[in-house]
Design a protein around this motif. Structure first.
Motif, short mmCIF file in Angstrom:
data_model
loop_
_atom_site.label_atom_id
_atom_site.label_comp_id
_atom_site.label_asym_id
_atom_site.label_seq_id
_atom_site.Cartn_x
_atom_site.Cartn_y
_atom_site.Cartn_z
N SER A 200 -15.11 -1.63 -27.34
CA SER A 200 -14.41 -2.26 -28.45
C SER A 200 -14.78 -3.73 -28.67
CB SER A 200 -12.89 -2.18 -28.23
OG SER A 200 -12.49 -3.00 -27.16
N VAL A 201 -15.57 -4.31 -27.78
CA VAL A 201 -15.76 -5.76 -27.83
C VAL A 201 -16.38 -6.24 -29.14
CG1 VAL A 201 -15.84 -6.12 -25.34
CG2 VAL A 201 -17.93 -5.54 -26.55
N GLY A 202 -17.30 -5.49 -29.71
CA GLY A 202 -17.90 -5.90 -30.98
C GLY A 202 -16.87 -5.96 -32.09
N SER A 203 -15.99 -4.97 -32.14
CA SER A 203 -14.93 -4.95 -33.16
C SER A 203 -13.89 -6.03 -32.90
CB SER A 203 -14.24 -3.58 -33.16
OG SER A 203 -15.16 -2.56 -33.53
N VAL A 204 -13.60 -6.31 -31.63
CA VAL A 204 -12.65 -7.37 -31.30
C VAL A 204 -13.24 -8.73 -31.70
CG1 VAL A 204 -11.42 -8.56 -29.43
CG2 VAL A 204 -11.61 -6.07 -29.42
N VAL A 205 -14.52 -8.93 -31.47
CA VAL A 205 -15.20 -10.15 -31.91
C VAL A 205 -15.02 -10.34 -33.41
CG1 VAL A 205 -17.48 -11.16 -32.32
CG2 VAL A 205 -16.89 -10.30 -30.05
N GLY B 202 -10.16 1.55 -29.74
CA GLY B 202 -10.10 0.13 -30.10
C GLY B 202 -11.24 -0.28 -31.02
N MET B 203 -12.41 0.28 -30.78
CA MET B 203 -13.57 -0.03 -31.63
C MET B 203 -13.27 0.34 -33.08
SD MET B 203 -17.53 1.27 -31.22
CE MET B 203 -17.15 2.99 -31.53
N LEU B 204 -12.66 1.48 -33.28
CA LEU B 204 -12.33 1.93 -34.65
C LEU B 204 -11.16 1.14 -35.23
CD1 LEU B 204 -12.58 5.78 -34.00
CD2 LEU B 204 -14.31 4.31 -35.03
N ILE B 205 -10.14 0.92 -34.43
CA ILE B 205 -8.94 0.23 -34.91
C ILE B 205 -9.26 -1.19 -35.37
CG2 ILE B 205 -6.72 -0.76 -34.20
CD1 ILE B 205 -6.45 1.68 -32.31
N THR C 61 -18.66 -6.96 -41.17
CA THR C 61 -19.76 -6.30 -40.44
C THR C 61 -20.16 -7.03 -39.17
OG1 THR C 61 -21.37 -7.49 -41.80
CG2 THR C 61 -20.70 -5.30 -42.56
N TYR C 62 -19.58 -8.20 -38.92
CA TYR C 62 -19.97 -8.96 -37.73
C TYR C 62 -19.58 -8.20 -36.46
CZ TYR C 62 -20.98 -13.15 -40.51
OH TYR C 62 -21.52 -14.04 -41.39
N GLY C 63 -20.38 -8.39 -35.42
CA GLY C 63 -20.07 -7.80 -34.12
C GLY C 63 -20.61 -6.41 -33.90
N GLN C 64 -21.31 -5.85 -34.89
CA GLN C 64 -21.84 -4.50 -34.72
C GLN C 64 -22.90 -4.48 -33.63
OE1 GLN C 64 -23.17 -3.13 -38.57
NE2 GLN C 64 -21.12 -2.48 -39.18
N ASN C 65 -22.76 -3.52 -32.72
CA ASN C 65 -23.69 -3.33 -31.59
C ASN C 65 -23.61 -4.44 -30.54
OD1 ASN C 65 -24.79 -0.90 -32.63
ND2 ASN C 65 -26.19 -2.05 -33.94
#
Length: 397
Positions: free
Chosen positions: A71-76, A130-133, A315-319
């Motif tokens: 989930s870290v990319g989405s949290v970022v 978390g990544m999706l949420i 879109t930030y934080g993808q991958n």
């Protein structure tokens, strides 16, 4: 002189360092030395600062048994979206926005850590959710739009995104930033002193010592690399402010994992959780701490990201999670947990950054860059698995 076993042990222990040297030499040849230009060395730090931060936190999760945080990319992205919205749309002061962003990231980590540690839902499932949420919430907060934060120069420069995001040259060196060069020399000197005093302490405690020739060569080479790195940065604009954040994270977590009781708990849980629990250690709290800390560092990475890009986008934080996980495994962390170091993770992150920068300078297609990084990651994990079997490649039925 070193015997054969000592030589093989040294080569095995420092495999990724040699790979990094070979990769740098390869791209230096292919780009006509462009990858070693002062500007590109500085860009390597600025563009990959988030990887250093996230990979350090990801290491603690991996140490607990090969667990990861997807989930870290989405949290970022979510933390950055909230921060940019607070500062630009709601007029919240920068210092308060920073506190809120840190609090949100840490709270997210604690929330996920609760389900993982105390309810024992697999980390893969919790962090995938978390990544999706948080990716979805990022879109909700930003309403699908871009929020520019160029007006908040204090925030941008503090986290390494503005034109003035370099430490001033207090020594007035002109074209060559003497403050940066002096800092590099001081850093190399401190490193040598720490290595020597550490060796003396081990000797006095009766521990087995590394071969003196190997120790001397390794220490001298690394000290020279630090000075050369500082010299390259000094030829550009000096020390990027984001490098200060990276160094703080690396030194703090390097100390925690190698010199504190709490740090040893992560290795113990990954090595044998049942035995660790029987010894009186609350393994649930170790898991909880690992993922809460991951949320905290994701918040820091979020601030670094929006500062560098001077905006927040859905879109930030993808991958980002893949870069962090890849850096850990490439840097020597075991896919089974219990093995890995912060310096190793930094080597892995630098290797990933060099590959990205080198291929970009060569004009390699973005899709092919992903292919190459995937191959490097797979090779690192294969090396880890095979080395644990005594160098034997065994296909199990």
């Amino acid at each position: 002189m070193m015997n054969k076993d000592q030589v093989l042990g040294f080569l095995k222990k420092n495999t990724m360092v040699f790979v990094l040297v070979i990769v740098i030499a390869f791209f230096s040849f292919m780009t006509g030395g462009a990858i070693l230009l002062p500007m590109n060395v500085s860009n390597l730090i600025s563009q990959n600062a988030y990887v250093f931060v996230l990979a350090t936190g990801m290491l603690l999760c991996i140490l607990t048994g090969g667990n990861i945080d997807l989930s870290v990319g989405s949290v970022v992205c979510f933390v950055g979206a909230v921060g940019a919205t607070l500062m630009m749309n709601l007029g919240v002061p920068v210092w308060l926005a920073i506190i809120i962003m840190i609090a949100i990231g840490t709270a997210i980590g604690a929330f996920q850590g609760f389900w993982i540690a105390f309810v024992r839902i697999p980390p893969f499932i919790v962090t995938l959710a978390g990544m999706l949420i948080y990716r979805g919430l990022s879109n909700v907060v930003l309403n699908g739009l871009t929020v520019s934060i160029k007006d908040q120069t204090s925030f941008v420069n503090l986290f390494g995104g503005g034109a003035n995001c370099y430490i001033p040259d207090f020594l007035g060196g002109g074209a060559l930033n003497l403050t940066c060069l002096f800092a590099g020399i001081i850093g190399a000197t401190i490193y040598v002193l720490l290595q020597v005093t550490g060796r003396i302490k081990k000797k006095n405690s009766g521990y087995e010592l590394e071969n003196i020739v190997t120790f001397t060569i390794k220490t001298a080479v690394l000290a020279a690399v630090l000075v050369a790195f500082a010299y390259r940065l000094a030829q550009h604009k000096g020390i990027p402010s984001v490098l200060i954040w990276v160094l703080i994270v690396v030194f703090v977590y390097g100390y925690i994992t190698s010199n504190t009781t709490v740090g040893r708990y992560f290795y113990a849980v990954g090595g044998n959780e049942k035995a660790t629990k029987l010894s009186g250690i609350d393994t649930n709290k170790v898991y909880f701490l690992a993922y809460t800390n991951m949320g905290f560092l994701a918040a820091l990475a979020g601030m670094i990201t929006i500062a560098r890009l001077t905006s927040a986008q859905p879109t930030y934080g993808q991958n980002y999670e893949m870069d962090a996980i890849g850096s850990c495994f490439i840097g020597g962390a075991s896919a089974y947990g219990g093995i890995g170091t912060v310096p190793g993770v930094i080597v892995g992150a630098v290797l990933m950054g060099v590959i990205n920068l080198g291929m970009s300078l060569m004009g390699v297609d973005a899709n092919m860059q992903k292919v190459v990084k995937g191959i490097v990651l797979l090779a690192a994990v294969i090396f880890d698995v095979v080395s644990k079997r005594g160098g034997k490649f065994v296909v199990k039925n």
